[in-house]
Scaffold this motif. Sequence first.
Motif, PDB file in Angstrom:
ATOM      1  N   PHE A 297     -34.660   6.737  18.561  1.00 15.88           N
ATOM      2  CA  PHE A 297     -33.516   5.898  18.438  1.00 15.88           C
ATOM      3  C   PHE A 297     -32.956   5.586  19.886  1.00 15.88           C
ATOM      4  O   PHE A 297     -32.479   4.531  19.783  1.00 15.88           O
ATOM      5  CB  PHE A 297     -32.575   6.858  17.610  1.00 15.88           C
ATOM      6  CG  PHE A 297     -32.888   7.132  16.180  1.00 15.88           C
ATOM      7  CD1 PHE A 297     -33.124   5.929  15.345  1.00 15.88           C
ATOM      8  CD2 PHE A 297     -32.811   8.166  15.469  1.00 15.88           C
ATOM      9  CE1 PHE A 297     -33.339   5.925  14.037  1.00 15.88           C
ATOM     10  CE2 PHE A 297     -32.821   8.244  14.214  1.00 15.88           C
ATOM     11  CZ  PHE A 297     -33.142   7.200  13.304  1.00 15.88           C
ATOM     12  N   ALA A 298     -33.019   6.408  20.830  1.00 13.87           N
ATOM     13  CA  ALA A 298     -32.845   5.875  21.976  1.00 13.87           C
ATOM     14  C   ALA A 298     -33.484   4.891  22.471  1.00 13.87           C
ATOM     15  O   ALA A 298     -32.929   3.786  23.163  1.00 13.87           O
ATOM     16  CB  ALA A 298     -32.510   7.083  22.982  1.00 13.87           C
ATOM     17  N   GLU A 299     -35.104   4.941  22.416  1.00 18.22           N
ATOM     18  CA  GLU A 299     -35.731   3.865  22.620  1.00 18.22           C
ATOM     19  C   GLU A 299     -35.421   2.434  21.807  1.00 18.22           C
ATOM     20  O   GLU A 299     -35.317   1.415  22.502  1.00 18.22           O
ATOM     21  CB  GLU A 299     -37.196   4.277  22.369  1.00 18.22           C
ATOM     22  CG  GLU A 299     -38.364   2.892  23.026  1.00 18.22           C
ATOM     23  CD  GLU A 299     -39.698   3.688  22.407  1.00 18.22           C
ATOM     24  OE1 GLU A 299     -40.559   3.043  22.450  1.00 18.22           O
ATOM     25  OE2 GLU A 299     -39.870   5.075  22.470  1.00 18.22           O
ATOM     26  N   ILE A 300     -35.230   2.802  20.588  1.00 19.06           N
ATOM     27  CA  ILE A 300     -34.821   1.589  19.860  1.00 19.06           C
ATOM     28  C   ILE A 300     -33.572   0.877  20.227  1.00 19.06           C
ATOM     29  O   ILE A 300     -33.511  -0.370  20.453  1.00 19.06           O
ATOM     30  CB  ILE A 300     -34.915   1.929  18.206  1.00 19.06           C
ATOM     31  CG1 ILE A 300     -36.240   2.248  17.848  1.00 19.06           C
ATOM     32  CG2 ILE A 300     -34.346   0.845  17.346  1.00 19.06           C
ATOM     33  CD1 ILE A 300     -36.470   2.620  16.531  1.00 19.06           C
ATOM     34  N   ARG A 301     -32.605   1.746  20.347  1.00 22.18           N
ATOM     35  CA  ARG A 301     -31.324   1.174  20.902  1.00 22.18           C
ATOM     36  C   ARG A 301     -31.489   0.289  22.219  1.00 22.18           C
ATOM     37  O   ARG A 301     -30.738  -0.571  22.658  1.00 22.18           O
ATOM     38  CB  ARG A 301     -30.351   2.706  21.166  1.00 22.18           C
ATOM     39  CG  ARG A 301     -29.102   2.251  21.574  1.00 22.18           C
ATOM     40  CD  ARG A 301     -28.220   1.139  20.570  1.00 22.18           C
ATOM     41  NE  ARG A 301     -26.965   0.594  21.236  1.00 22.18           N
ATOM     42  CZ  ARG A 301     -25.960   0.728  20.586  1.00 22.18           C
ATOM     43  NH1 ARG A 301     -25.800   1.423  19.415  1.00 22.18           N
ATOM     44  NH2 ARG A 301     -25.040   0.218  21.012  1.00 22.18           N
ATOM     45  N   GLY A 302     -32.140   0.825  23.154  1.00 23.91           N
ATOM     46  CA  GLY A 302     -32.461   0.405  24.364  1.00 23.91           C
ATOM     47  C   GLY A 302     -32.987  -1.200  24.100  1.00 23.91           C
ATOM     48  O   GLY A 302     -32.828  -2.229  25.086  1.00 23.91           O
ATOM     49  N   LYS A 303     -34.059  -1.132  23.288  1.00 26.54           N
ATOM     50  CA  LYS A 303     -34.788  -2.554  23.115  1.00 26.54           C
ATOM     51  C   LYS A 303     -33.780  -3.440  22.293  1.00 26.54           C
ATOM     52  O   LYS A 303     -33.653  -4.459  22.544  1.00 26.54           O
ATOM     53  CB  LYS A 303     -36.134  -2.101  22.049  1.00 26.54           C
ATOM     54  CG  LYS A 303     -37.038  -1.696  22.904  1.00 26.54           C
ATOM     55  CD  LYS A 303     -38.341  -1.354  22.020  1.00 26.54           C
ATOM     56  CE  LYS A 303     -39.454  -0.672  22.881  1.00 26.54           C
ATOM     57  NZ  LYS A 303     -40.521  -0.518  22.115  1.00 26.54           N
ATOM     58  N   LEU A 304     -32.914  -3.039  21.386  1.00 33.37           N
ATOM     59  CA  LEU A 304     -31.839  -3.751  20.808  1.00 33.37           C
ATOM     60  C   LEU A 304     -30.882  -4.176  21.799  1.00 33.37           C
ATOM     61  O   LEU A 304     -30.560  -5.331  21.647  1.00 33.37           O
ATOM     62  CB  LEU A 304     -31.103  -3.051  19.639  1.00 33.37           C
ATOM     63  CG  LEU A 304     -31.883  -2.804  18.275  1.00 33.37           C
ATOM     64  CD1 LEU A 304     -31.308  -1.727  17.410  1.00 33.37           C
ATOM     65  CD2 LEU A 304     -32.534  -3.952  17.730  1.00 33.37           C
ATOM     66  N   ASP A 305     -30.609  -3.441  22.695  1.00 31.82           N
ATOM     67  CA  ASP A 305     -29.514  -3.829  23.562  1.00 31.82           C
ATOM     68  C   ASP A 305     -30.238  -5.120  24.700  1.00 31.82           C
ATOM     69  O   ASP A 305     -29.379  -6.142  25.025  1.00 31.82           O
ATOM     70  CB  ASP A 305     -29.177  -2.693  24.477  1.00 31.82           C
ATOM     71  CG  ASP A 305     -28.282  -1.508  23.673  1.00 31.82           C
ATOM     72  OD1 ASP A 305     -27.628  -1.924  22.758  1.00 31.82           O
ATOM     73  OD2 ASP A 305     -27.914  -0.488  24.493  1.00 31.82           O
ATOM     74  N   ALA A 306     -31.439  -4.745  25.100  1.00 34.75           N
ATOM     75  CA  ALA A 306     -32.338  -5.642  25.698  1.00 34.75           C
ATOM     76  C   ALA A 306     -32.156  -7.203  24.963  1.00 34.75           C
ATOM     77  O   ALA A 306     -31.858  -8.102  25.485  1.00 34.75           O
ATOM     78  CB  ALA A 306     -33.443  -5.185  26.202  1.00 34.75           C
ATOM     79  N   ALA A 307     -32.689  -6.880  23.483  1.00 36.75           N
ATOM     80  CA  ALA A 307     -32.834  -8.340  22.737  1.00 36.75           C
ATOM     81  C   ALA A 307     -31.259  -8.787  22.883  1.00 36.75           C
ATOM     82  O   ALA A 307     -31.049  -9.987  22.732  1.00 36.75           O
ATOM     83  CB  ALA A 307     -33.155  -7.717  21.431  1.00 36.75           C
ATOM     84  N   ALA A 308     -30.240  -8.247  22.546  1.00 41.51           N
ATOM     85  CA  ALA A 308     -28.974  -8.645  22.460  1.00 41.51           C
ATOM     86  C   ALA A 308     -28.465  -9.387  23.793  1.00 41.51           C
ATOM     87  O   ALA A 308     -27.735 -10.469  23.854  1.00 41.51           O
ATOM     88  CB  ALA A 308     -27.917  -7.558  22.224  1.00 41.51           C
TER      89      ALA A 308
END
Length: 111
Positions: free
Chosen positions: A81-92
């Motif tokens: 989840f931390a990894e996905i959160r980082g990717k979503l933050d980068a996409a945002a």
Amino acid sequence: MASDDLEPRVEALEEQVRDLTARVRATEHDAAAARVLAGGADRDVGEIRGELRDFRQATATSFNATRQDFVDLRDQLDRGFAEIRGKLDAAAAGQQQIVDLIYTVIDKPTS
């Protein structure tokens, strides 16, 4: 006491002694059989106690292993989840840059 009455009484007493002797022997036999059965039951109880102790230990070991598996799974999920959160933050952040560029183009006066 009449002597003619003595003989039947002695015979009756002898008969009672024989009956009592037979009953004592039967009781001794029953007591020996009961001791054998009690010894077998005692061994059976000991075996069952050992089996229950082994089962309890195996169950506790299994539960501890399952608990550790859940801890490991939770750690993996947290990392995922931390990894996905980082990717979503980068996409945002990337989408925000695109929005900023669009606003820059829209707000730019045409010459």
